[in-house]
Design a protein around this motif. Structure first.
Motif, PDB file in Angstrom:
ATOM      1  N   GLU A  90       0.753  -1.023  -0.308  1.00 27.27           N
ATOM      2  CA  GLU A  90      -0.003  -0.023   0.078  1.00 27.27           C
ATOM      3  C   GLU A  90       0.891   1.146   0.205  1.00 27.27           C
ATOM      4  OE1 GLU A  90      -4.160  -0.215   2.468  1.00 27.27           O
ATOM      5  OE2 GLU A  90      -2.417  -0.343   3.593  1.00 27.27           O
ATOM      6  N   LEU A  91       1.854   1.132   1.013  1.00 28.07           N
ATOM      7  CA  LEU A  91       2.763   2.547   0.931  1.00 28.07           C
ATOM      8  C   LEU A  91       3.533   2.633  -0.231  1.00 28.07           C
ATOM      9  CD1 LEU A  91       4.160   1.813   4.600  1.00 28.07           C
ATOM     10  CD2 LEU A  91       2.749   3.837   3.731  1.00 28.07           C
ATOM     11  N   THR A  92       4.130   1.532  -0.930  1.00 28.71           N
ATOM     12  CA  THR A  92       4.868   1.857  -1.954  1.00 28.71           C
ATOM     13  C   THR A  92       3.893   2.295  -3.266  1.00 28.71           C
ATOM     14  OG1 THR A  92       6.164  -0.053  -1.311  1.00 28.71           O
ATOM     15  CG2 THR A  92       6.550   0.287  -3.557  1.00 28.71           C
ATOM     16  N   GLN A  93       2.795   1.640  -3.212  1.00 31.96           N
ATOM     17  CA  GLN A  93       1.744   2.016  -4.385  1.00 31.96           C
ATOM     18  C   GLN A  93       1.561   3.592  -4.185  1.00 31.96           C
ATOM     19  OE1 GLN A  93      -1.180  -1.060  -4.120  1.00 31.96           O
ATOM     20  NE2 GLN A  93       0.352  -2.589  -5.402  1.00 31.96           N
ATOM     21  N   ALA A  94       1.309   4.043  -3.117  1.00 34.58           N
ATOM     22  CA  ALA A  94       1.141   5.388  -2.805  1.00 34.58           C
ATOM     23  C   ALA A  94       2.304   6.310  -3.011  1.00 34.58           C
ATOM     24  CB  ALA A  94       0.550   5.571  -1.420  1.00 34.58           C
ATOM     25  N   GLY A  95       3.359   5.715  -3.367  1.00 32.96           N
ATOM     26  CA  GLY A  95       4.621   6.581  -3.512  1.00 32.96           C
ATOM     27  C   GLY A  95       5.479   6.660  -2.470  1.00 32.96           C
ATOM     28  N   HIS A  96       5.284   6.136  -1.546  1.00 30.85           N
ATOM     29  CA  HIS A  96       5.993   6.254  -0.274  1.00 30.85           C
ATOM     30  C   HIS A  96       7.352   5.408  -0.435  1.00 30.85           C
ATOM     31  CE1 HIS A  96       3.413   8.680   2.150  1.00 30.85           C
ATOM     32  NE2 HIS A  96       2.581   7.683   1.637  1.00 30.85           N
ATOM     33  N   ASP A  97       8.456   5.683  -0.134  1.00 29.88           N
ATOM     34  CA  ASP A  97       9.696   4.693   0.113  1.00 29.88           C
ATOM     35  C   ASP A  97       9.801   4.074   1.315  1.00 29.88           C
ATOM     36  OD1 ASP A  97      12.078   3.976  -0.694  1.00 29.88           O
ATOM     37  OD2 ASP A  97      13.271   5.660   0.007  1.00 29.88           O
ATOM     38  N   ALA A  98       9.215   2.969   1.189  1.00 30.67           N
ATOM     39  CA  ALA A  98       9.019   2.108   2.506  1.00 30.67           C
ATOM     40  C   ALA A  98       9.878   0.746   2.117  1.00 30.67           C
ATOM     41  CB  ALA A  98       7.620   1.587   2.466  1.00 30.67           C
ATOM     42  N   ASP A  99      10.654   0.423   3.573  1.00 25.80           N
ATOM     43  CA  ASP A  99      11.350  -0.848   3.541  1.00 25.80           C
ATOM     44  C   ASP A  99      10.619  -2.059   4.077  1.00 25.80           C
ATOM     45  OD1 ASP A  99      13.633  -2.594   3.606  1.00 25.80           O
ATOM     46  OD2 ASP A  99      13.769  -2.105   5.758  1.00 25.80           O
TER      47      ASP A  99
END
Ligand code: CDP
Ligand code: CDP
Length: 205
Positions: A138-147
């Motif tokens: 979800e975070l990645t698809q929303a454009g956040h840089d998440a590990d």
């Protein structure tokens, strides 16, 4: 008609997805109670003391666009352990739960504290790894840089704090149905939830 559906469970279990679908299906109002704690947590990051933030919370604070970050989730979970913060948010949630026309509320303590009399209760869960993967996507698809490893650590820390606090800890109500979505598609989880609520509605009618 008053009819309350209480959906509780840990982070990224699918509570919101299920709640929104149930609300749309039955024409009930929906309240994501996590947003209340996120909005308070967000204001503490801006320097406002938690109890002040909770007691002056406005509906418009819930539509802030920056409430879905991992930083805000952690801040939410920290303020949520404060009994004065929780107390300031209770009346609004209880009123929402008993509004005319039916309501779905999702959170951690809906079936246990906010609305123990709810006509239908579900405790939605999944393994921490699967939930972290969903949240990371979800975070990645929303454009956040998440590990993903960091998201998993954050989810576990939040679960431990939410289940371990003294006031209104996250736990399954004795009369809640357990829905483990680890190996379930969204559609299958929705079908199980719908069948449960339909059954409770028929008994209630
Ligand atoms: O509200 P909560 O944090 O419990 O979870 P959510 O926002 O409803 O769901 C978190 C993510 O998991 C969303 O991207 C859903 O689409 C996804 N999900 C899933 O992949 N499979 C499920 N059975 C339920 C949710
Ligand atoms: O979407 P997700 O499941 O990740 O979290 P959320 O439902 O938005 O909740 C954020 C935080 O608020 C949780 O980790 C809890 O600490 C707190 N919360 C709570 O204490 N009681 C509730 N009824 C709802 C949320």
């Amino acid at each position: 008609m008053q009819f309350t559906v209480a959906i509780d469970g840990p982070a990224a279990a699918g509570k919101g997805t299920i709640s929104r679908a149930l609300a749309a299906h039955f024409g009930f109002a929906h309240l994501d109670t996590g947003l209340l704690y996120r909005a308070v947590g967000r204001r503490t990051l801006d320097g406002v003391p938690a109890v002040i933030a909770a007691s002056t919370l406005r509906i418009s604070d819930l539509s802030r666009t920056d409430l879905r970050t991992q930083e805000v989730a952690q801040a939410a979970s920290e303020v949520a352990a404060n009994p004065q913060v929780r107390a300031a948010l209770v009346a609004f949630q209880k009123d929402f739960a008993r509004r005319e026309g039916g309501a779905v509320l999702d959170g951690r303590d809906i079936g246990t504290v906010i609305c123990p009399e709810a006509e239908a209760k579900l405790f939605v869960t999944a393994s921490a790894e699967i939930r972290a993967h969903r949240r990371w996507l979800e975070l990645t698809q929303a454009g956040h840089d998440a590990d993903e490893a960091q998201v998993l650590a954050d989810v576990k820390a939040r679960d431990a704090r939410d289940a371990g606090r003294a006031d209104a800890p996250m736990k399954q109500a004795p009369d809640a149905i357990l829905l483990d979505t680890s190996d379930m598609s969204i559609d299958a989880a929705l079908e199980t939830a719908l069948a449960h609520v339909r059954d409770r509605k028929e008994r209630h009618a």
